[in-house]
Design a protein around this motif. Structure first.
Motif, PDB file in Angstrom:
ATOM      1  N   VAL A 242      -6.249   3.219   0.987  1.00  0.00           N
ATOM      2  CA  VAL A 242      -6.225   3.923   1.385  1.00  0.00           C
ATOM      3  C   VAL A 242      -6.687   5.017   0.693  1.00  0.00           C
TER       4      VAL A 242
ATOM      5  N   LEU B 109       0.443  -1.404   0.107  1.00  0.00           N
ATOM      6  CA  LEU B 109      -0.065   0.277  -0.317  1.00  0.00           C
ATOM      7  C   LEU B 109       1.023   1.506  -0.520  1.00  0.00           C
ATOM      8  N   CYS B 110       1.715   1.162   0.484  1.00  0.00           N
ATOM      9  CA  CYS B 110       2.996   1.826   0.251  1.00  0.00           C
ATOM     10  C   CYS B 110       4.213   1.691  -0.698  1.00  0.00           C
TER      11      CYS B 110
ATOM     12  N   VAL C  33      -3.331   8.593   6.902  1.00  0.00           N
ATOM     13  CA  VAL C  33      -2.168   8.334   5.737  1.00  0.00           C
ATOM     14  C   VAL C  33      -0.827   9.129   5.705  1.00  0.00           C
TER      15      VAL C  33
ATOM     16  N   LEU D 238      -3.566   1.821   9.617  1.00  0.00           N
ATOM     17  CA  LEU D 238      -3.988   3.721   8.498  1.00  0.00           C
ATOM     18  C   LEU D 238      -5.244   4.117   9.535  1.00  0.00           C
TER      19      LEU D 238
ATOM     20  N   TYR E   5       3.643   1.301  11.886  1.00  0.00           N
ATOM     21  CA  TYR E   5       2.626   1.084  10.163  1.00  0.00           C
ATOM     22  C   TYR E   5       3.459   0.048  10.138  1.00  0.00           C
TER      23      TYR E   5
ATOM     24  N   HIS F  37       2.110   6.722   2.100  1.00  0.00           N
ATOM     25  CA  HIS F  37       0.648   5.096   0.565  1.00  0.00           C
ATOM     26  C   HIS F  37       0.704   5.942  -0.451  1.00  0.00           C
TER      27      HIS F  37
ATOM     28  N   ARG G 249      -2.130   6.305  -2.959  1.00  0.00           N
ATOM     29  CA  ARG G 249      -3.567   6.322  -2.547  1.00  0.00           C
ATOM     30  C   ARG G 249      -4.486   6.437  -3.815  1.00  0.00           C
TER      31      ARG G 249
ATOM     32  N   HIS H 207      -0.835  -3.263   9.539  1.00  0.00           N
ATOM     33  CA  HIS H 207      -0.877  -1.970   8.707  1.00  0.00           C
ATOM     34  C   HIS H 207      -2.168  -1.079   8.516  1.00  0.00           C
TER      35      HIS H 207
ATOM     36  N   GLY I 193       5.317  -2.862   3.766  1.00  0.00           N
ATOM     37  CA  GLY I 193       3.932  -2.091   3.608  1.00  0.00           C
ATOM     38  C   GLY I 193       2.815  -3.026   2.354  1.00  0.00           C
TER      39      GLY I 193
ATOM     40  N   TRP J  24       5.977  -1.170   9.000  1.00  0.00           N
ATOM     41  CA  TRP J  24       6.721  -1.555   7.438  1.00  0.00           C
ATOM     42  C   TRP J  24       7.971  -2.263   8.219  1.00  0.00           C
TER      43      TRP J  24
END
Length: 215
Positions: A203, A36-37, A192, A187, A170, A196, A198, A183, A177, A172
């Motif tokens: 997200v 996600l990131c 966010v 969020l 988070y 992240h 988008r 995670h 991620g 990570w």
């Protein structure tokens, strides 16, 4: 268990390309399409016969310690390049096109231009400027692609460990991620971050909910 899980990567595709007259044969793979990131990372590797590190395999089949060891051996014995596409580029282009952009950048950064590229997956990147073939499941079949998968995975994991220090909570440094329970809960609770993606649904949904509530 899949057939690919039972197959060890070999040098047959590289040998075939060399027999066809290609001199600089490289493997390309990426890491980080699902998280996600963070950026998506690609690596390009030119292995030399007689200097191929023992134990090369799909990075997903290796332990973290094995990946780190092989990462250093690959860098010491092969021509390599690593490149990224940013979160902004992922959101603008979509994750597939951003992955392909990172691959093009990695290939362009090699010290010797490729004569033939072996690319993991079923597509050759748009605007790829060198002769290439797509190899489905290539990281489990082809030694050059396996080497690229290791470099890309280790490079991206290190980026996420660094980002985890800037944004604790988070996870990570452990999930890299990916949308683990920790995670996703972070969020919701922490919000966010600038890192992240988008355009990714979890997200996007949180941002949309925040807009709806504030409106």
């Amino acid at each position: 268990m899949s057939v690919l899980a039972l197959i060890a990567p070999d040098f047959s595709r590289e040998d075939a390309a060399r027999a066809g007259g290609s001199l600089c044969i490289v493997g390309l793979d990426e890491a980080g399409r699902g998280p996600l990131c963070g950026p998506v990372t690609a690596a390009a590797v030119r292995l030399f016969p007689g200097r191929i590190p023992a134990g090369l395999n799909d990075s997903k089949k290796l332990t973290a310690a094995a990946r780190e060891r092989l990462h250093d051996e690959i860098l010491a014995n092969a021509e390599c390049a690593i490149a990224h596409a940013s979160v902004a580029e992922i959101d603008e282009l979509n994750i597939l096109r951003a992955s392909h952009l990172a691959m093009c950048r990695a290939a362009a950064a090699l010290p010797t231009p490729p004569c033939h590229a072996l690319i993991d997956g079923n597509m050759i990147p748009r605007d790829f400027g060198w002769p290439a073939e797509a190899v489905i499941g290539g990281d489990a079949l082809c030694l050059s692609i396996a080497a690229a998968s290791i470099l890309a995975k280790v490079a991206r994991d290190r980026i996420m460990v660094g980002l985890a220090q800037q944004h604790p909570g988070y996870g990570w440094e452990r999930n890299c991620g990916y949308p683990t329970k920790q995670h996703l809960e972070a969020l919701l609770n922490l919000g966010v971050t600038p890192h992240h993606r988008r355009s990714f649904k979890p997200v996007h949904n949180i941002l949309y909910q925040e807009v709806s509530v504030s409106a």
